[in-house]
Design an enzyme around this catalytic site. Structure first.
Site, PDB file in Angstrom:
ATOM      1  CE  LYS A 104      -3.419  -0.310   2.910  1.00 52.69           C
ATOM      2  NZ  LYS A 104      -4.269  -0.212   4.129  1.00 52.69           N
ATOM      3  CE  LYS A 116      -3.325  -3.215   9.912  1.00 52.73           C
ATOM      4  NZ  LYS A 116      -3.589  -2.312   8.784  1.00 52.73           N
ATOM      5  CG  ASN A 231     -11.984   6.390  10.552  1.00 51.09           C
ATOM      6  OD1 ASN A 231     -11.181   6.192   9.647  1.00 51.09           O
ATOM      7  ND2 ASN A 231     -12.179   7.577  11.087  1.00 51.09           N
ATOM      8  CB  SER A 360      -0.471   8.167   8.379  1.00 51.02           C
ATOM      9  OG  SER A 360      -1.471   7.742   9.259  1.00 51.02           O
TER      10      SER A 360
END
Ligand code: GLU
Length: 426
Positions: A104, A116, A231, A360
């Site tokens: 990603k 992760k 979200n 981010s």
């Protein structure tokens, strides 16, 4: 070796989520012609950490929770990726999600690797105090894994800005210095970025608009069904509706609804806000099952809840022409082929939900420079970045005559292979 099991309808299913990632990686690697060295390296996560977290619960008893963090790759930069709180968190799932983060970030053109983390827990059944102690224990246990130029966590399923604030506080306490960039998705008062909370939903909206342009779909007459109202889903619903796309299906883990005239999206958002965060009991549409939502008559389907919801069986029944993957891994590898054969365009997770990690990255840049941007500036940069990533994936899919998913993997593999080559071996 990948382990596969036969399902009732005769299709094969991967027993392990990480193996399902590798299966797709192998297909993309073959089409692209990835070097065996790069393939070997990308098949093995760089670092896997598992910790036990003993917490004093509100009733005075001690419970021990399992915490995980996998750094899949740091070839393109410090590793980046969220922390998830859910009962089905395990090392296999965390490994799979960490690999997706590497791809990603590469697809989104960010100078990051992938990671992760997660804790096996049910945050809905825990008090704020228990969650704070658990999050701080996790931050302490992972303090040598995390680092502003090393490994940067963020929210994922079951976590948000509150958990990121606790993580930051504990990490800074241990290291003795204020380093806001060690975690993203923080509250704005603690150095968070404007636009970060809505960013994944915003990316889904941009991916939808781009895909509509490419496939000649008119957004003003298009309908969409969105699975998930957290979200990602709630912001996607709001932002798609703001572009005059009619939202005909919505759902969360408590209920699913259909309204072919189009939902009053603001009413649904208000309802959830005043109803403990859930859609159950909403009266703005007809209640349907989750499978009916996925297979309903809408032009666009946005799975924005959890992984593996579009199985081979569901794929056979899907009516949408476009699928925009808001969640990570909502489509099984087996369903991919069916969707492709049916001519359904799937904008894959590693492209479609990259808006979150893109903002981010902006948050991290702002933390490093100490200069903070306006929401308009964040959104404009985000939209341009998503459009560029989309274009690149589309180009690769065309050039290699393949699906957008494999086109996205190829975009990532091109960069990762180059990085691996430049770094050399030992
Ligand atoms: N958890 C989000 C994702 O899966 C965001 C990751 C990040 O912002 O680092 O993309």
């Amino acid at each position: 070796m990948t382990t596969k099991t036969m399902t009732a309808n005769g299709t094969t299913q991967h027993a392990s989520m990480f193996e399902a990632v590798l299966a797709r990686l192998d297909v993309a690697a073959k089409i692209y012609g990835l070097s065996p060295e790069a393939s070997l390296i990308l098949r093995s996560p760089e670092k896997q950490v598992r910790v036990s977290l003993p917490i004093v619960m509100d009733n005075g008893k001690v419970e021990v929770f399992d915490g995980y963090r996998t750094v899949h790759s740091t070839v393109l930069g410090p590793s980046k990726g969220g922390i998830r709180y859910a009962m089905d968190v395990n090392s296999d799932e965390v490994n799979a999600l960490s690999a997706w983060m590497s791809f990603k970030c590469a697809v989104a053109n960010l100078p990051y690797g992938g990671a992760k983390g997660g804790i096996k827990c049910d945050p809905k059944k825990m008090s704020a105090g228990e969650l704070e102690r658990l999050t701080k224990a996790y931050a302490a246990a992972m303090s040598d894994v995390f680092g502003v130029n090393k490994d940067i966590p963020a929210p994922d399923m079951g976590t948000g800005k509150k958990e990121m604030a606790w993580l930051l506080t504990e990490y800074n306490k241990i290291t003795g210095e204020h380093a806001p960039g060690v975690v993203t998705g923080k509250p704005i008062t603690l150095g968070g970025s404007r636009g970060r909370e809505a960013a994944t939903g915003r990316g889904v909206m941009i991916a939808t608009l781009e895909a509509m342009k490419k496939t000649g779909m008119n957004r003003k007459s298009a309908t969409a069904a969105v699975q998930g109202f957290g979200n990602v889903g709630s912001h996607a619903v709001r932002l798609l509706a703001s572009k005059e796309i009619k939202i005909v299906g919505i759902s969360d883990h408590t209920a699913a609804f259909w309204n072919e005239k189009g939902f009053d999206v603001e009413a649904a958002l208000r309802y959830v806000q005043n109803n403990n965060g859930v859609l159950k009991g909403f009266t703005g549409g007809t209640e349907i099952s989750n499978d009916e939502l996925l297979c309903g008559k809408a032009d666009v389907l946005v799975p924005a809840a959890i992984q593996n919801v579009i199985t081979a069986e569901i794929a056979n029944k899907i009516q949408a022409k476009l699928i925009i993957e808001g969640a990570n891994g909502p489509t099984t590898a087996e369903a991919d082929k069916i969707l492709h054969d049916k001519g359904i365009v799937v904008v894959p997770d590693i492209l479609a939900n990259g808006g979150g990690v893109t903002v981010s990255y902006f948050e991290w840049v702002q933390n490093k420079s100490g200069h903070y941007w306006s929401e308009d500036e964040v959104n404009a940069r985000h939209d341009a970045s998503m459009e560029k990533a989309f274009e690149n994936v589309w180009y690769n899919a065309q050039q290699y005559k393949t699906s957008m998913r494999l086109g996205a993997y190829i975009s990532a593999l091109k960069k990762l292979e180059k990085g691996i080559r430049y770094r050399g071996n030992y």
